[in-house]
Write a protein that holds these residues in place. Structure first.
Motif, PDB file in Angstrom:
ATOM      1  N   PHE A  62       0.838  -1.205   0.000  1.00  0.00           N
ATOM      2  CA  PHE A  62       0.000   0.000   0.000  1.00  0.00           C
ATOM      3  C   PHE A  62       0.869   1.251   0.000  1.00  0.00           C
ATOM      4  CE2 PHE A  62      -3.188   2.872   2.004  1.00  0.00           C
ATOM      5  CZ  PHE A  62      -4.218   2.668   1.113  1.00  0.00           C
ATOM      6  N   GLU A  66       1.756   4.467  -3.222  1.00  0.00           N
ATOM      7  CA  GLU A  66       1.822   5.926  -3.095  1.00  0.00           C
ATOM      8  C   GLU A  66       3.227   6.447  -3.427  1.00  0.00           C
ATOM      9  OE1 GLU A  66      -0.731   7.866  -2.656  1.00  0.00           O
ATOM     10  OE2 GLU A  66      -2.040   6.106  -2.550  1.00  0.00           O
ATOM     11  N   SER A 286       3.997   8.076   3.350  1.00  0.00           N
ATOM     12  CA  SER A 286       3.483   7.676   4.670  1.00  0.00           C
ATOM     13  C   SER A 286       2.556   8.734   5.258  1.00  0.00           C
ATOM     14  CB  SER A 286       4.643   7.414   5.633  1.00  0.00           C
ATOM     15  OG  SER A 286       5.251   8.631   6.048  1.00  0.00           O
ATOM     16  N   VAL A 288       0.277  10.418   3.480  1.00  0.00           N
ATOM     17  CA  VAL A 288      -1.013  10.416   2.791  1.00  0.00           C
ATOM     18  C   VAL A 288      -2.068   9.895   3.768  1.00  0.00           C
ATOM     19  CG1 VAL A 288      -2.330   9.373   0.896  1.00  0.00           C
ATOM     20  CG2 VAL A 288       0.044  10.096   0.528  1.00  0.00           C
ATOM     21  N   PRO A 289      -3.190  10.605   3.927  1.00  0.00           N
ATOM     22  CA  PRO A 289      -4.170  10.223   4.958  1.00  0.00           C
ATOM     23  C   PRO A 289      -4.586   8.751   4.913  1.00  0.00           C
ATOM     24  CG  PRO A 289      -4.714  12.368   4.065  1.00  0.00           C
ATOM     25  CD  PRO A 289      -3.563  11.855   3.244  1.00  0.00           C
ATOM     26  N   GLU A 290      -4.795   8.219   3.703  1.00  0.00           N
ATOM     27  CA  GLU A 290      -5.212   6.815   3.602  1.00  0.00           C
ATOM     28  C   GLU A 290      -4.133   5.881   4.121  1.00  0.00           C
ATOM     29  OE1 GLU A 290      -5.335   9.033   1.249  1.00  0.00           O
ATOM     30  OE2 GLU A 290      -7.419   9.201   0.572  1.00  0.00           O
ATOM     31  N   VAL A 291      -2.867   6.230   3.872  1.00  0.00           N
ATOM     32  CA  VAL A 291      -1.750   5.403   4.355  1.00  0.00           C
ATOM     33  C   VAL A 291      -1.645   5.507   5.873  1.00  0.00           C
ATOM     34  CG1 VAL A 291       0.743   5.017   4.257  1.00  0.00           C
ATOM     35  CG2 VAL A 291      -0.502   5.612   2.179  1.00  0.00           C
ATOM     36  N   LYS A 293      -4.010   6.092   7.971  1.00  0.00           N
ATOM     37  CA  LYS A 293      -5.105   5.326   8.568  1.00  0.00           C
ATOM     38  C   LYS A 293      -4.827   3.833   8.488  1.00  0.00           C
ATOM     39  CE  LYS A 293     -10.136   4.793   8.560  1.00  0.00           C
ATOM     40  NZ  LYS A 293     -10.075   3.329   8.729  1.00  0.00           N
ATOM     41  N   ARG A 294      -4.339   3.370   7.331  1.00  0.00           N
ATOM     42  CA  ARG A 294      -4.038   1.945   7.166  1.00  0.00           C
ATOM     43  C   ARG A 294      -2.946   1.507   8.140  1.00  0.00           C
ATOM     44  NH1 ARG A 294      -4.526  -1.884   2.921  1.00  0.00           N
ATOM     45  NH2 ARG A 294      -6.334  -0.632   2.323  1.00  0.00           N
ATOM     46  N   THR A 295      -1.932   2.338   8.311  1.00  0.00           N
ATOM     47  CA  THR A 295      -0.837   2.016   9.228  1.00  0.00           C
ATOM     48  C   THR A 295      -1.354   1.878  10.652  1.00  0.00           C
ATOM     49  OG1 THR A 295       0.714   3.253   7.835  1.00  0.00           O
ATOM     50  CG2 THR A 295       1.433   2.740  10.066  1.00  0.00           C
ATOM     51  N   ASP A 297      -4.570   1.338  11.573  1.00  0.00           N
ATOM     52  CA  ASP A 297      -5.537   0.241  11.671  1.00  0.00           C
ATOM     53  C   ASP A 297      -4.846  -1.118  11.762  1.00  0.00           C
ATOM     54  OD1 ASP A 297      -7.572   2.062  11.559  1.00  0.00           O
ATOM     55  OD2 ASP A 297      -8.085   1.679   9.451  1.00  0.00           O
TER      56      ASP A 297
END
Length: 334
Positions: A62, A66, A286, A288-291, A293-295, A297
């Motif tokens: 992921f 990015e 790292s 990026v908001p989606e990254v 959040k994934r990190t 979570d």
């Protein structure tokens, strides 16, 4: 006269060569920024030394998506498990300073394995160039539901009442092995370590009751959430929100913490500006908001703010921390 001619000839040669050498040196230095500016000129191949589908594997893929957008070239992700995680090193050596091939490892490969295996005496700056520390994860000690204990105190009591009966699943040469050894020494118990070729196999063995317990990363979360494994304790400084029912070792009264870090390495000889460019791409990715959040979570902690020089210092400091632990336990690489 011959002597004078020789002296004059040397002076003449030096007058010609010295400026030329100076120009060549300047050109070489100038080519470093140019190399970084042009890099990458084709897809980057990231080799990961573990099996696909694990939490670090998913997160790294992921993150690389990015980073590839920032670098302007695809990042091709390739899993090469086996040989205690060392297969990627051969590809790194063959790349010969070309950072279009990089290697993602967990820190056991560059910290612990060089301590326990004299044939694997690789060092930063000599055999590889540290690029970036991507993320880190603490561990959870999870036990089979067949065990009679449900917390650290009762585990220790059971182990002392039944010496040599307990066992840990672990991956030989990995951080799980070294954390298991350090844990036993810290709490004063003895147990047998049973090696498996990868954390997933050890996890399945504990789920099936073939082994009693193991130190796992976030990979164990679904098994814990479904009640198939019992979380005993975690290894961070504070309680891990992925496993809220388990205290940290510090909460339990022990000065003990441990984590596993995932690091990018480039071939030796890669220009520093290229290392810096890859480092910045992953650091930007790292954030990026989606990254982010994934990190969070997935239960990992981003560490991309470290520069290549800081990653090098981190590896060296970890070697200092783990050398006495590993040598005191007498761990050898079979």
């Amino acid at each position: 006269m011959k002597r004078q001619r020789t002296i004059f000839n040397r002076i003449s040669i030096n007058r010609i060569l010295l400026p030329v050498l100076g120009i060549l040196q300047i050109a070489a230095l100038a080519s470093f920024p140019a190399a970084a500016q042009n890099f990458p000129t084709r897809p980057i191949n990231v080799i990961y030394s573990n099996a696909p589908g694990t939490a670090p594997d998913v997160l790294a893929r992921f993150l690389s998506i990015e980073a590839s957008k920032i670098l302007g070239q695809p990042i091709i992700y390739e899993n090469r498990p086996g040989a205690n995680g060392r297969l990627g090193f051969n590809a790194l050596k063959a790349a010969n300073g070309d950072a279009h091939t990089i290697w993602m490892v967990n820190d056991a490969l560059v910290v612990a394995q060089p301590i326990i295996d004299p044939k694997w005496n690789i060092e930063p700056g000599k055999d590889y160039e540290p690029v970036s520390a991507l993320f880190a994860s603490q561990f959870v000690l999870a036990s089979s539901t067949k065990m009679p204990f449900r917390d650290l105190k009762s585990l220790i009591a059971y182990a002392k009442a039944n010496p040599g009966k307990l066992n840990f699943a672990m991956s030989q040469g990995s951080t799980s092995q070294f954390v298991s050894e350090r844990f036993m020494k810290t709490v004063g118990i003895n147990a047998t370590l049973i090696p498996y070729k990868g954390g997933e196999l050890g996890l399945n063995a504990t789920l099936g009751g073939q082994t009693d317990m193991l130190f796992s990363t976030a990979t164990a979360k679904s098994a814990v959430d479904s009640g198939r494994l019992i979380p005993i304790v975690t290894t961070g400084q504070e309680r891990w929100k992925l496993f809220p029912g388990a205290p940290s070792m510090h909460e339990a009264g022990y000065s003990f913490s441990a984590s596993v870090s995932y690091i990018l390495l480039a071939p030796i000889g890669t220009p520093q500006p290229v290392l810096a460019k890859i480092n910045k791409a992953y650091d930007d990715a790292s954030r990026v908001p989606e990254v982010m959040k994934r990190t969070e979570d997935i239960g990992h902690r981003s560490t991309t703010n470290m520069s290549p020089a800081e990653v090098t210092a981190f590896i060296k400091s970890e070697i200092e921390v783990w050398t006495p632990v590993i040598r005191a336990a007498g761990i050898k690489m079979d």
